[in-house]
Motif scaffolding. Structure first.
Motif, short mmCIF file in Angstrom:
data_model
loop_
_atom_site.label_atom_id
_atom_site.label_comp_id
_atom_site.label_asym_id
_atom_site.label_seq_id
_atom_site.Cartn_x
_atom_site.Cartn_y
_atom_site.Cartn_z
N SER A 185 6.08 -2.70 7.07
CA SER A 185 7.48 -2.55 6.67
C SER A 185 7.61 -2.44 5.15
O SER A 185 8.37 -1.61 4.63
CB SER A 185 8.30 -3.74 7.18
N GLY A 186 6.85 -3.27 4.41
CA GLY A 186 6.94 -3.27 2.95
C GLY A 186 6.44 -1.96 2.36
O GLY A 186 7.07 -1.40 1.45
N PHE A 187 5.33 -1.46 2.88
CA PHE A 187 4.79 -0.19 2.38
C PHE A 187 5.73 0.97 2.70
O PHE A 187 5.93 1.88 1.89
CB PHE A 187 3.41 0.07 2.98
N GLU A 188 6.32 0.96 3.92
CA GLU A 188 7.22 2.04 4.30
C GLU A 188 8.46 2.06 3.41
O GLU A 188 8.93 3.12 3.01
CB GLU A 188 7.63 1.87 5.77
N GLN A 189 8.99 0.88 3.09
CA GLN A 189 10.18 0.82 2.24
C GLN A 189 9.87 1.34 0.83
O GLN A 189 10.66 2.07 0.23
CB GLN A 189 10.70 -0.61 2.16
N LEU A 190 8.71 0.95 0.31
CA LEU A 190 8.32 1.42 -1.03
C LEU A 190 8.15 2.93 -1.04
O LEU A 190 8.59 3.62 -1.97
CB LEU A 190 7.02 0.73 -1.46
N PHE A 237 -2.10 6.93 0.16
CA PHE A 237 -2.74 5.61 0.27
C PHE A 237 -2.21 4.86 1.49
O PHE A 237 -2.99 4.28 2.27
CB PHE A 237 -2.48 4.81 -1.00
N VAL A 238 -0.89 4.85 1.65
CA VAL A 238 -0.29 4.13 2.79
C VAL A 238 -0.78 4.72 4.11
O VAL A 238 -1.10 3.98 5.05
CB VAL A 238 1.25 4.17 2.68
#
Length: 737
Positions: A463-468, A675-676
């Motif tokens: 969730s954190g990577f997707e939001q960023l 990267f994600v």
């Protein structure tokens, strides 16, 4: 065989010797690369040792780790790095160099003038004592108009290399000036009372006062572009302390790092030969010992020890014996007698009180047994023909016959030290290999508990990577504010600091290069380079913009409510990812390359923007035909032309630069999204995250899991760096063959 044929054969021999030296220099450069690899490996091993020491409570392992003398290895490697650099400087030279030393007023400058064919405008001498103020290298180049090439210190180099050593030796209790402005405006502290009884300290302090009191005379030179090309008749004002009458009116030499004087020697078939003019030594404090060490180690193959006895009577002065001992100690790898000649400066006169030939002969016989030379020559140093026939020919014959043997002795001393370093590293590497024992977890591992916690972490990281990634996607068409500041600043600096020369500088360059057209071409190239220099600061701005996003990524992984990896590293941004990749190791084929890509990711001004800047610079390129001078040009015309071209370039750039702060957001978004994708969506990525979290579970969830004495990841990395150190160490010995 005729004299001419002998000289030609000798010239060919000199060329062959230099070619062989170039081959050795390549090997030495390879050794330098190996030493850099050793330094890097020792640094990694030290970091791994610290990590393992903190991670384990096994006292046996801790003791074994503590006995590995990495600091001793680091010091030995750094010492050999200095030695190899010193050897490289010597063998990379493309000339055989002859240097001259001696006390003041012995005829050293006379000798060098006879050898080079120059007069006292380039090789100064004065009537009262020390006149030469800085080192000069005199080069033979028959196809070039005689001139000087003056290399100045920069402001930073001057403070660090010239002023700081005085404070270190004389004023150690006083904070050293960090900038030239501090040295200029802060009062010079008095010489400490405990040093006032030392004549050496007082002489050095007087030299520091000279630098301080006359700073205004030479300060502008510390901002000049180097090298500065000057006509041969103007060299003296940069290398001498006095004019020809003995008046001390020159202080430019205080800002000069080195002068190169290019001319045609008055001798046939001398080959690639150079002379090194060293300021008078032995009874002054002008030349620092470290500077002299560098000169003798790197820039001199044969030293000429010059002495001019009096006609009335003469002895060996204590200062001369001390000078010989000093020279002998500065290159301990070679006996001084192998690379030095004694030159007795003959004075001819009808008066027995002035003719000194008997004293020359007597002093050669009566010199101390410790003062040994490869050869001893009596010659009138003011007589060019005699210097050539008696001195130069003998020295060149000796060089061509013995320099290869001397070089081999010299290089063998390095190989002996490298063998010692190899043995030292091998011993410590064996300790490292044996340091870790077999350890195990003290309580059973509950996979069900772990799996529940791991699934929650993965969901929050995802969730954190997707939001960023979404935030970066939304900002793609908005200028990066931080980088935009750098662009605006670079533009402002390019306008205010144009680098356009003054009319006087244009005239000086015209006189040196022989015409206004050549001067114009020179300054077009210079101004183009100067303008692009202002935009090099964009490299820093790009780095900060990229690092800002890496910090946000790291925060997702470190946050206790998300990735919970904060206990693995206190660092952030790139440094955090470097710490994580050490734990990952190459046994994680999906995650390791992704983290490696992120760590390496940077936006380079050189590759990303410079080529686009460069296409606007044709107005400052002589070969494009955009710049033409009138039939009768002047300095004013060149000045106006440079000003106009500079303005055109900057105006044309405005439309280009406005897009750059937006474009970097596109590049950053693309890389972060990649990267994600790699760490969350590639094949086996989640399985590798699970293995990674299992190995580090005690740090991620310390309230639930107990720590392994040495986890498998750290153990694998320790084995890997130990093997790498051993492999690099073996390569040291391959250079001896």
């Amino acid at each position: 065989m005729t004299s001419t044929l002998i000289q030609e054969k000798r010239e060919q021999r000199v060329s062959a010797i230099i070619a062989k030296r170039q081959f050795i220099a390549k090997k030495l450069n390879n050794i330098r690369q190996v030493i850099n690899s050793l330094k890097a490996a020792i640094q990694v091993m030290d970091e791994r040792r610290t990590e393992i020491y903190k991670a384990t409570d096994n006292e046996t392992i801790r003791y074994r780790l503590s006995t590995i003398d990495l600091q001793g290895l680091r010091e030995s490697i750094e010492e050999e790095e200095k030695n190899v650099t010193r050897y490289y400087s010597r063998f990379a030279r493309k000339t055989l160099n002859i240097g001259a030393v001696g006390l003041a007023r012995q005829g050293k400058s006379q000798l060098l003038r006879s050898l080079s064919g120059l007069d006292d405008s380039a090789i100064p001498a004065g009537p009262f004592g020390h006149c030469t103020g800085t080192r000069s290298t005199i080069l033979h180049s028959p196809m070039v108009e005689p001139h000087g090439e003056i290399q100045f210190y920069t402001k930073q180099e001057f403070v660090k290399e010239v002023i700081a050593p005085y404070y270190t030796e004389l004023l150690e209790a006083v904070p050293q000036p960090a900038t030239l402005e501090e040295f200029e405006h802060q009062p010079l502290p008095p010489l400490p009372v405990e040093k006032q009884q030392s004549l050496s300290a007082k002489i050095k302090y007087a030299q520091l006062e000279l630098y301080k009191n006359h700073l205004a005379d030479y300060k502008p030179l510390l901002s000049r572009v180097s090298p500065r090309y000057v006509p041969i008749d103007n060299v003296r004002e940069y290398v001498a302390q006095e004019d020809t009458t003995g008046k001390r009116i020159f202080y430019n030499y205080l800002a000069v790092r080195e002068a190169r004087v290019v001319c045609t020697f008055p001798h046939d078939n001398v080959g690639d030969l150079a002379f090194v003019d060293i300021p008078g030594l032995g009874d002054t404090g002008i030349v620092a010992e470290n500077w002299l060490v560098n000169t003798l180690n790197n820039d001199v193959d044969i030293i000429l020890f010059v002495k001019k006895p009096s006609g009335l009577g003469e002895v060996w002065k204590p200062q001369e014996v001390d000078l010989y001992d000093t020279l002998r100690s500065m290159l301990p790898e070679l006996d001084l007698e192998l690379w030095s000649f004694l030159v007795m400066n003959r004075v001819r006169s009808s008066s027995p009180n002035e003719d000194n030939v008997r004293n020359c002969e007597r002093l050669i016989r009566e010199k101390s047994e410790q003062m040994k030379f490869a050869g001893e020559v009596i010659a009138d140093c003011s007589d060019g023909e005699e210097v050539n026939a008696i001195l130069l020919q003998e020295v060149l014959d000796y060089l061509t016959q013995h320099i290869e043997k001397i070089d081999q002795l010299y290089i063998n001393s390095l190989y002996n030290r490298l063998r010692g370093l190899h043995g030292q590293i091998r011993a410590e590497a064996q300790k490292a290999k044996d340091a870790l024992g077999v350890v195990s977890e003290s309580t059973p591992f509950s996979f069900n508990s772990f799996n529940r916690l791991f699934k929650d972490v993965v969901k929050k990281v995802y969730s954190g990577f997707e939001q960023l990634t979404k935030d970066l996607r939304d900002k793609r068409e908005i200028p990066d504010a931080g980088f935009q500041e750098y662009v605006v600043k670079a533009q402002e600096n390019a306008y205010t600091d144009s680098g356009i020369p003054t009319l006087e500088e244009i005239e000086d360059t015209r006189n040196l290069l022989g015409g206004y057209k050549s001067a114009c071409e020179y300054y077009l190239n210079y101004n183009r380079t100067h303008l692009t220099h202002h935009f090099e600061s964009l490299e820093e701005g790009l780095g900060k913009s990229v690092e800002s996003v890496k910090i946000q990524l790291a925060e997702v992984l470190k946050n206790e409510l998300q990735g919970r990896l904060g206990n693995l590293s206190s660092a952030t941004g790139t440094a955090f990812f470097k710490d994580v990749i050490k734990l990952l190791g190459e046994q994680y084929p999906a995650l390791h390359p992704a983290f490696e890509m992120l760590i390496d990711f940077q936006l380079s001004y050189q590759s990303f923007f410079y080529y686009r800047l460069r296409r606007h610079l044709d107005y400052l390129s002589p070969d494009t035909g955009m710049v033409e001078l009138s039939v009768k040009p002047s300095a004013k015309e060149i000045y106006d032309l440079l000003t106009a071209m500079h303005k055109i370039v900057l105006e044309n750039l405005k439309g280009e630069l406005v897009h750059w702060p937006i474009e970097i957001n596109h590049a950053i978004f693309a890389t972060i999204e990649q990267f994600v994708d790699k760490v969350l969506r590639s094949e086996n990525a989640i399985d590798e995250w699970q293995s990674f979290y299992i190995e580090n579970r005690a740090k991620v969830w310390p309230e639930t899991f107990q720590e392994l004495s040495v986890n498998n990841g750290l153990r694998w990395q320790w084995i890997e760096i130990t093997e790498r150190l051993g492999t690099i160490n073996k390569s040291i010995l391959t250079f001896e063959n």
